[in-house]
Design an enzyme around this catalytic site. Structure first.
Site, PDB file in Angstrom:
ATOM      1  N   TYR A 177       0.856  -1.196   0.000  1.00  0.00           N
ATOM      2  CA  TYR A 177       0.000   0.000   0.000  1.00  0.00           C
ATOM      3  C   TYR A 177       0.883   1.233   0.000  1.00  0.00           C
ATOM      4  O   TYR A 177       1.841   1.333   0.770  1.00  0.00           O
ATOM      5  CB  TYR A 177      -0.909   0.015   1.231  1.00  0.00           C
ATOM      6  CG  TYR A 177      -1.791   1.246   1.301  1.00  0.00           C
ATOM      7  CD1 TYR A 177      -3.037   1.264   0.701  1.00  0.00           C
ATOM      8  CD2 TYR A 177      -1.357   2.394   1.962  1.00  0.00           C
ATOM      9  CE1 TYR A 177      -3.842   2.394   0.750  1.00  0.00           C
ATOM     10  CE2 TYR A 177      -2.146   3.531   2.017  1.00  0.00           C
ATOM     11  CZ  TYR A 177      -3.384   3.524   1.409  1.00  0.00           C
ATOM     12  OH  TYR A 177      -4.168   4.651   1.447  1.00  0.00           O
ATOM     13  N   GLU A 220      -3.559   7.593  -4.054  1.00  0.00           N
ATOM     14  CA  GLU A 220      -3.545   6.296  -3.384  1.00  0.00           C
ATOM     15  C   GLU A 220      -3.320   5.175  -4.389  1.00  0.00           C
ATOM     16  O   GLU A 220      -4.037   5.074  -5.383  1.00  0.00           O
ATOM     17  CB  GLU A 220      -4.871   6.080  -2.651  1.00  0.00           C
ATOM     18  CG  GLU A 220      -4.936   4.774  -1.867  1.00  0.00           C
ATOM     19  CD  GLU A 220      -6.281   4.598  -1.187  1.00  0.00           C
ATOM     20  OE1 GLU A 220      -6.299   4.327   0.024  1.00  0.00           O
ATOM     21  OE2 GLU A 220      -7.320   4.728  -1.880  1.00  0.00           O
TER      22      GLU A 220
END
Length: 460
Positions: free
Chosen positions: A165, A253
Site C-alpha cells: 500500500y 492512493e
C-alpha cells in the site's frame, strides 16, 4: 443609544455561546473518535474535491512514466471484446468505473456479484460486462441508492508476488504532504489501521524542499524491496510525488502497489483527488468530472455557488457564513434534533441563490422542517426575505419554515414576511428557533408515519 449597544452586546454574547458550543462539540467528537491514521482518513471530513475515475488516474500515471498495466476503457460489451483481442490476450480483468470504494465486494442491480472480475476467456469478459454496464453498483460506500456503471476498464491480467500500500496525502498534522506506506496492500487500509496500526508507516515530506533520496529510500526499506525491484520502486515513488504536487492533489492512493512474479513493480490501482481551488490551473482535468457519480444536490449547489453538504438529519438549514452554519447545526443537535445539511449561502447571496438553496433543501425527502438563520452584514435581510417568499411560493412548501433574521434591513424583511400569505414562523432568538425547528420536525415526522396530512396555521 444604550438600547442599540445593548442589542449588539446581547448578539455578541449569543455568538460567543455558539463558539463555545462548537468547541465543546468538537472535543466530544474527537474524544469518541479513534483514528489510527490520525488526520489520514478521507471519509472523516467532507470537503470539496475532484475525484476522477480510475482509468483517468492511471492515464496520468502513465503520462508521468509510472509503470501501470495495459488497459483501456469500454462503454459496451463489443468494445470489451475488441480491446482484449487488440491486446492479444486470452484473459483479462474487468473493473467497474464507479467512484466508490469496496467495488470488489459490491453487487449490481443486474444480480452480478463483484465490481472487479478476473475473466478467463473473452466470452466470459463480455458476459460480465453485460452485467455491469448500464446497471447500478451497490457497495458499503454508495449507500442504498448505489452508483451507475457507465464504463468498465479492461486491463491485462498480471500475477503478483507481493502487494503493498502506498499513498500521499495532504496532512494537516505535518502541514504538507505525507507518504503512507504499508506492506499489507490489496486490502482495506482502514481495517489494517484498526487491527494492526504498526503495519502503517508515515513519512512526511517538506513541500518547499521536495522529496529527498533519503525519504525515497525509506519507502523502499519499509517495503523490503532489494536489487532491481528497489530501483523500480524508488523511481516510481519519485514520479508519483512529482505528479501529486504538479496536479495540486489532496490524495494519491495506490492499492495495491505490486511486485510481480516477472520482477516488475506496477501500480495496479490508483485513486487521485484534486483540490477544487486549483481548477483554474487544470481546466482540462476538471472537464473529466463525472457528474453522474455525484449527488445531484451537490452538483446543483456547486452550479449555484452554494456550499452544500448533505447529512442524514431531518432539519434543513439555510445559513450565511460557515461558522454560523456550524453553530446552527450544533444548537439543533443540543436540542435533540439532527441537521439534514450544511448549507452556506455566503455573504453576498441573491434572491435567486436563496431560491435555489430552498430547491436543494426541499428535494431531500428526509427534511421535515427548515430553519433559516441569517445575520445580515454585507447581505441585506430584505433580499433574503424576498428570496424566501419566492421560494416558498414557487415550491409550494408544505413543511414548517422557521426564520431568524438579524442585521441589515431586518425591519424591512419582517415587514415583507408579515404582509405575505406564506406561512413563516419568525423567531428572533436562535435558541428558541432551533428548539421550535426540532419540535416541528418531530411532529411532521410522526404525522408522516401515520399517513396524516398536517395544515399549519400560525397563531400570530
Amino acid at each position: 443609544p444604550r438600547s442599540f449597544k445593548l442589542s449588539y452586546y446581547n448578539e455578541y454574547k449569543s455568538y460567543l455561546r455558539m463558539a463555545c458550543n462548537i468547541v465543546s462539540c468538537t472535543r466530544r467528537m474527537l474524544s469518541k473518535t479513534s483514528l489510527c491514521l490520525n488526520s489520514f482518513n478521507p471519509t472523516f471530513m467532507q470537503s470539496r474535491k475532484l475525484n476522477l475515475h480510475e482509468h483517468y488516474s492511471l492515464g496520468l500515471l502513465h503520462e508521468e512514466g509510472v509503470p501501470v498495466p495495459r488497459g483501456s476503457v469500454a462503454t459496451s460489451p463489443q468494445q470489451v471484446r475488441s480491446i482484449i483481442e487488440g491486446y492479444g490476450l486470452h484473459d483479462a480483468v474487468l473493473k467497474a468505473q464507479v467512484l466508490a470504494g469496496g467495488r470488489g465486494k459490491g453487487h449490481f442491480s443486474s444480480g452480478l456479484k463483484g465490481g472487479v472480475k478476473i475473466c478467463y476467456s473473452i466470452d466470459e469478459a463480455v458476459q460480465h460486462s453485460e452485467g455491469m454496464l448500464g446497471h447500478i453498483l451497490y457497495t458499503k460506500q454508495t449507500g442504498a441508492q448505489g452508483r451507475p456503471c457507465n464504463e468498465v476498464m479492461v486491463c491485462e491480467r498480471v500475477y503478483c508476488r507481493k502487494e503493498f500500500y502506498f499513498a500521499i496525502v495532504m496532512d494537516r498534522t505535518y502541514n504538507g504532504p505525507c507518504m503512507i506506506v504499508s506492506t499489507q496492500g490489496g486490502m482495506n487500509i482502514e481495517e489494517v489501521a484498526s487491527e494492526n496500526p504498526d503495519a502503517i508507516v508515515k513519512i512526511p515530506v517538506d513541500i518547499d524542499r521536495g522529496i529527498t533520496e533519503a525519504e525515497v529510500r525509506r519507502v523502499a526499506d519499509v517495503l523490503g524491496l532489494q536489487g532491481e525491484q528497489r530501483e523500480q520502486l524508488q523511481n516510481a515513488v519519485t514520479k508519483l510525488y512529482n505528479l501529486f504536487v504538479k496536479y495540486d492533489s489532496t490524495l494519491l492512493e495506490i492499492n495495491p502497489l505490486a511486485e510481480l512474479t516477472d520482477g516488475r513493480v506496477l501500480c495496479l490501482d490508483c485513486k487521485i483527488n484534486f483540490d477544487d481551488n486549483a481548477e483554474y490551473r487544470h481546466e482540462e482535468l476538471f472537464k473529466k468530472r463525472d457528474l453522474s457519480q455525484e449527488d445531484k444536490r451537490d452538483v446543483d449547489a456547486s452550479a449555484a455557488g452554494l456550499n452544500y453538504i448533505g447529512l442524514d438529519g431531518s432539519i434543513g438549514c439555510l445559513v450565511n457564513g460557515a461558522g454560523l452554519a456550524m453553530a446552527t447545526m450544533d444548537i439543533i443537535k443540543l436540542h435533540g434534533g439532527e441537521p439534514a445539511n450544511f448549507l452556506d449561502v455566503g455573504g453576498g447571496a441573491t434572491a435567486e441563490q436563496v431560491t435555489e438553496a430552498f430547491k436543494i433543501i426541499s428535494s431531500d425527502p428526509n427534511v421535515k422542517a427548515i430553519l433559516v438563520n441569517i445575520f445580515g452584514g454585507i447581505m441585506r435581510c430584505d433580499v433574503i426575505a424576498q428570496g424566501i417568499l419566492e421560494a416558498a411560493t414557487n415550491l409550494k412548501l408544505e413543511i414548517p419554515l422557521i426564520v431568524r433574521l438579524q442585521g441589515t434591513n431586518v425591519k424591512e424583511a419582517k415587514a415583507l414576511m408579515g404582509m405575505s400569505s406564506v406561512k413563516i414562523l419568525p423567531i428572533d432568538d436562535l435558541d428558541d428557533a432551533a428548539s421550535m425547528a426540532v419540535k416541528l420536525s418531530d411532529i411532521v415526522g410522526r404525522a408522516q408515519e401515520l399517513n396524516v396530512k398536517l395544515d399549519f396555521t400560525l397563531g400570530i
